[in-house]
Design a protein around this motif. Structure first.
Motif, short mmCIF file in Angstrom:
data_model
loop_
_atom_site.label_atom_id
_atom_site.label_comp_id
_atom_site.label_asym_id
_atom_site.label_seq_id
_atom_site.Cartn_x
_atom_site.Cartn_y
_atom_site.Cartn_z
N GLN A 31 0.16 -37.27 -3.24
CA GLN A 31 -1.15 -37.87 -2.95
C GLN A 31 -2.10 -37.81 -4.15
N GLY A 32 -1.72 -37.10 -5.20
CA GLY A 32 -2.61 -36.94 -6.35
C GLY A 32 -3.78 -36.01 -6.07
N VAL A 33 -3.52 -35.00 -5.23
CA VAL A 33 -4.56 -34.05 -4.83
C VAL A 33 -4.33 -32.72 -5.56
N ALA A 34 -5.41 -32.14 -6.05
CA ALA A 34 -5.36 -30.83 -6.71
C ALA A 34 -5.70 -29.74 -5.70
N GLY A 35 -5.42 -28.49 -6.08
CA GLY A 35 -5.78 -27.37 -5.21
C GLY A 35 -4.75 -26.28 -5.24
N TRP A 36 -4.65 -25.57 -4.13
CA TRP A 36 -3.70 -24.47 -4.03
C TRP A 36 -3.35 -24.20 -2.57
N VAL A 37 -2.28 -23.43 -2.38
CA VAL A 37 -1.85 -23.03 -1.04
C VAL A 37 -1.28 -21.62 -1.13
N ARG A 38 -1.49 -20.83 -0.07
CA ARG A 38 -0.93 -19.47 -0.04
C ARG A 38 -0.75 -19.00 1.40
N ASN A 39 0.13 -18.01 1.57
CA ASN A 39 0.31 -17.35 2.85
C ASN A 39 -0.78 -16.29 3.01
N LEU A 40 -1.23 -16.09 4.24
CA LEU A 40 -2.17 -15.02 4.54
C LEU A 40 -1.46 -13.90 5.30
N PRO A 41 -1.95 -12.68 5.19
CA PRO A 41 -1.30 -11.55 5.88
C PRO A 41 -1.24 -11.72 7.39
N ASP A 42 -2.14 -12.50 7.97
CA ASP A 42 -2.17 -12.67 9.43
C ASP A 42 -1.20 -13.74 9.94
N GLY A 43 -0.38 -14.31 9.04
CA GLY A 43 0.61 -15.29 9.45
C GLY A 43 0.19 -16.74 9.26
N ARG A 44 -1.06 -16.97 8.91
CA ARG A 44 -1.52 -18.33 8.66
C ARG A 44 -1.24 -18.74 7.22
N VAL A 45 -1.41 -20.02 6.96
CA VAL A 45 -1.38 -20.56 5.60
C VAL A 45 -2.78 -21.06 5.30
N GLU A 46 -3.25 -20.77 4.09
CA GLU A 46 -4.57 -21.21 3.63
C GLU A 46 -4.36 -22.15 2.45
N ALA A 47 -5.15 -23.21 2.40
CA ALA A 47 -5.03 -24.16 1.30
C ALA A 47 -6.38 -24.76 0.96
N VAL A 48 -6.49 -25.22 -0.27
CA VAL A 48 -7.66 -25.97 -0.72
C VAL A 48 -7.15 -27.27 -1.31
N PHE A 49 -7.75 -28.38 -0.90
CA PHE A 49 -7.38 -29.70 -1.40
C PHE A 49 -8.60 -30.35 -2.03
N GLU A 50 -8.45 -30.85 -3.25
CA GLU A 50 -9.52 -31.58 -3.92
C GLU A 50 -8.98 -32.91 -4.43
N GLY A 51 -9.73 -33.96 -4.17
CA GLY A 51 -9.33 -35.27 -4.66
C GLY A 51 -10.08 -36.37 -3.94
N PRO A 52 -9.59 -37.59 -4.07
CA PRO A 52 -10.23 -38.72 -3.38
C PRO A 52 -10.24 -38.49 -1.87
N PRO A 53 -11.31 -38.86 -1.19
CA PRO A 53 -11.43 -38.60 0.24
C PRO A 53 -10.22 -39.05 1.07
N ALA A 54 -9.73 -40.25 0.84
CA ALA A 54 -8.61 -40.75 1.65
C ALA A 54 -7.34 -39.93 1.42
N ALA A 55 -7.10 -39.52 0.18
CA ALA A 55 -5.91 -38.73 -0.14
C ALA A 55 -6.02 -37.34 0.48
N VAL A 56 -7.19 -36.73 0.41
CA VAL A 56 -7.39 -35.42 1.02
C VAL A 56 -7.20 -35.52 2.53
N GLN A 57 -7.72 -36.57 3.14
CA GLN A 57 -7.55 -36.74 4.59
C GLN A 57 -6.08 -36.91 4.96
N ARG A 58 -5.32 -37.66 4.16
CA ARG A 58 -3.88 -37.81 4.44
C ARG A 58 -3.18 -36.46 4.37
N LEU A 59 -3.58 -35.62 3.44
CA LEU A 59 -2.97 -34.30 3.31
C LEU A 59 -3.35 -33.41 4.49
#
Length: 93
Positions: A31-59
């Protein structure tokens, strides 16, 4: 070109040990989106997405299901001010 947006995302359910982080990185790169993703100790996944609004929404929409082995039970999204990230990475847990 549209202004970049930043979405901070938390995904809960069966989302660790199912290739979620790597698949998120691949989806973000497609999607051409920047950011990061990681596992959290509580079992969830956390992520940050930066980019064009439509691409971020698709992600974000992709995260509602994730990779085939995932079972997403909850998704929380908070919008923040973009920080100008330029690539996507998987962070260590």
């Amino acid at each position: 070109m549209a202004t970049a947006v930043r979405a901070h995302v938390w995904v809960g359910g069966k989302v660790q040990g199912v290739y979620f982080r790597a698949a998120t990185r691949e989806a973000a790169q497609r999607q051409g989106v920047a950011g990061w993703v990681r596992n959290l100790p509580d079992g969830r996944v956390e992520a940050v997405f930066e980019g064009p609004p439509a691409a971020v929404q698709r992600l974000i929409d992709w995260c509602r299901q994730g990779p085939p082995a995932a079972v997403v039970e909850q998704l929380r999204v908070a919008y923040e001010l973009p920080e100008g990230l330029t690539h996507f990475e998987v962070l260590r847990s």
